[in-house]
Design an enzyme around this catalytic site. Structure first.
Site, PDB file in Angstrom:
ATOM      1  N   HIS A 101       0.839  -1.191   0.000  1.00 42.76           N
ATOM      2  CA  HIS A 101       0.000   0.000   0.000  1.00 42.76           C
ATOM      3  C   HIS A 101       0.872   1.238   0.000  1.00 42.76           C
ATOM      4  O   HIS A 101       2.089   1.151   0.091  1.00 42.76           O
ATOM      5  CB  HIS A 101      -0.921   0.017   1.219  1.00 42.76           C
ATOM      6  CG  HIS A 101      -0.191   0.105   2.522  1.00 42.76           C
ATOM      7  ND1 HIS A 101      -0.812   0.328   3.714  1.00 42.76           N
ATOM      8  CD2 HIS A 101       1.121   0.011   2.841  1.00 42.76           C
ATOM      9  CE1 HIS A 101       0.065   0.362   4.697  1.00 42.76           C
ATOM     10  NE2 HIS A 101       1.247   0.161   4.186  1.00 42.76           N
ATOM     11  N   CYS A 131       6.208   6.446   3.177  1.00 40.77           N
ATOM     12  CA  CYS A 131       4.945   5.729   2.954  1.00 40.77           C
ATOM     13  C   CYS A 131       4.087   6.408   1.887  1.00 40.77           C
ATOM     14  O   CYS A 131       3.072   5.854   1.468  1.00 40.77           O
ATOM     15  CB  CYS A 131       4.152   5.608   4.253  1.00 40.77           C
ATOM     16  SG  CYS A 131       4.982   4.605   5.501  1.00 40.77           S
ATOM     17  N   GLU A 146       1.141  -4.744  12.178  1.00 46.33           N
ATOM     18  CA  GLU A 146       1.817  -4.325  10.951  1.00 46.33           C
ATOM     19  C   GLU A 146       3.280  -4.731  11.021  1.00 46.33           C
ATOM     20  O   GLU A 146       3.881  -5.125  10.033  1.00 46.33           O
ATOM     21  CB  GLU A 146       1.699  -2.814  10.778  1.00 46.33           C
ATOM     22  CG  GLU A 146       2.329  -2.322   9.492  1.00 46.33           C
ATOM     23  CD  GLU A 146       2.194  -0.835   9.338  1.00 46.33           C
ATOM     24  OE1 GLU A 146       3.164  -0.132   9.700  1.00 46.33           O
ATOM     25  OE2 GLU A 146       1.143  -0.377   8.867  1.00 46.33           O
ATOM     26  N   HIS A 149       3.964  -5.137   3.618  1.00 48.64           N
ATOM     27  CA  HIS A 149       4.028  -5.614   4.998  1.00 48.64           C
ATOM     28  C   HIS A 149       3.587  -7.066   5.048  1.00 48.64           C
ATOM     29  O   HIS A 149       2.752  -7.507   4.242  1.00 48.64           O
ATOM     30  CB  HIS A 149       3.081  -4.820   5.914  1.00 48.64           C
ATOM     31  CG  HIS A 149       3.431  -3.391   6.063  1.00 48.64           C
ATOM     32  ND1 HIS A 149       4.435  -2.965   6.902  1.00 48.64           N
ATOM     33  CD2 HIS A 149       2.920  -2.284   5.480  1.00 48.64           C
ATOM     34  CE1 HIS A 149       4.522  -1.652   6.831  1.00 48.64           C
ATOM     35  NE2 HIS A 149       3.614  -1.211   5.974  1.00 48.64           N
ATOM     36  N   ASP A 203      -4.878 -10.733   0.822  1.00 52.03           N
ATOM     37  CA  ASP A 203      -3.549 -11.338   0.714  1.00 52.03           C
ATOM     38  C   ASP A 203      -2.937 -11.132  -0.669  1.00 52.03           C
ATOM     39  O   ASP A 203      -3.573 -11.387  -1.690  1.00 52.03           O
ATOM     40  CB  ASP A 203      -3.622 -12.833   1.035  1.00 52.03           C
ATOM     41  CG  ASP A 203      -2.253 -13.452   1.240  1.00 52.03           C
ATOM     42  OD1 ASP A 203      -1.315 -12.732   1.660  1.00 52.03           O
ATOM     43  OD2 ASP A 203      -2.123 -14.670   0.990  1.00 52.03           O
ATOM     44  N   HIS A 204      -1.704 -10.663  -0.665  1.00 54.62           N
ATOM     45  CA  HIS A 204      -0.924 -10.396  -1.880  1.00 54.62           C
ATOM     46  C   HIS A 204      -1.631  -9.419  -2.818  1.00 54.62           C
ATOM     47  O   HIS A 204      -1.643  -9.592  -4.035  1.00 54.62           O
ATOM     48  CB  HIS A 204      -0.553 -11.706  -2.598  1.00 54.62           C
ATOM     49  CG  HIS A 204       0.510 -12.442  -1.878  1.00 54.62           C
ATOM     50  ND1 HIS A 204       0.242 -13.302  -0.831  1.00 54.62           N
ATOM     51  CD2 HIS A 204       1.862 -12.421  -2.012  1.00 54.62           C
ATOM     52  CE1 HIS A 204       1.375 -13.798  -0.371  1.00 54.62           C
ATOM     53  NE2 HIS A 204       2.375 -13.274  -1.058  1.00 54.62           N
ATOM     54  N   HIS A 222       4.760   0.089  -0.693  1.00 52.52           N
ATOM     55  CA  HIS A 222       5.673  -0.746   0.082  1.00 52.52           C
ATOM     56  C   HIS A 222       4.827  -1.832   0.722  1.00 52.52           C
ATOM     57  O   HIS A 222       3.606  -1.715   0.814  1.00 52.52           O
ATOM     58  CB  HIS A 222       6.419   0.069   1.142  1.00 52.52           C
ATOM     59  CG  HIS A 222       5.530   0.645   2.193  1.00 52.52           C
ATOM     60  ND1 HIS A 222       4.793   1.791   1.996  1.00 52.52           N
ATOM     61  CD2 HIS A 222       5.227   0.217   3.440  1.00 52.52           C
ATOM     62  CE1 HIS A 222       4.084   2.046   3.078  1.00 52.52           C
ATOM     63  NE2 HIS A 222       4.327   1.100   3.974  1.00 52.52           N
TER      64      HIS A 222
END
Length: 133
Positions: A14, A33, A124, A41, A79-80, A39
């Site tokens: 995100h 960010c 996070e 997580h 996810d992903h 980037h």
């Protein structure tokens, strides 16, 4: 009252950007960010439900059912994914950890008729998490 927590992990990318702020304000507030390329997580999600132990089953909730709902409603969606582009709610909502925790609650709550959702905790990083009740 018994509290039962199911843990799951997912990865997503995100970036933070507010249309209400100037480019300079976005950079100052969000720093790295604010990179439009994003980037990533590796998140850890804990979903806690609560209830009384059923005298017939000996359980608060069917863990298989809880896992299936968690996967279908949250992990399959997040996810992903590049959250800003691939998850509709985050096209107009900044995907901070706080907003992500709230949206996960909204994804799960209507699907949890078989138990009482008590808390969503989203990590996070190992030393940063958000609780949403």
């Amino acid at each position: 009252m018994i509290y039962l927590t199911r843990r799951a992990e997912f990865s997503a990318s995100h970036y933070y950007h507010s249309q209400a702020l100037t480019p300079e304000e976005n950079k100052r507030l969000y720093g790295k960010c604010n990179n439009p390329h994003g980037h990533g997580h590796n998140y850890v999600l804990e979903v806690t439900v609560r209830g009384a132990v059923d005298s017939r089953s000996g359980m608060v909730v069917d863990l298989k059912q809880l896992k299936e709902v968690l996967h279908r409603e949250v992990l399959d969606v997040l996810d992903h994914r590049f959250l800003n582009a691939e998850v509709p709610v985050f096209r107009h909502l900044i995907p901070t950890t706080e907003n992500l925790a709230v949206e996960i609650w909204k994804m799960l709550a209507p699907k949890m008729a078989f138990c009482e959702l008590h808390r969503v905790r989203l990590y996070e990083t190992p030393d940063l998490y958000v609780d949403y009740f």
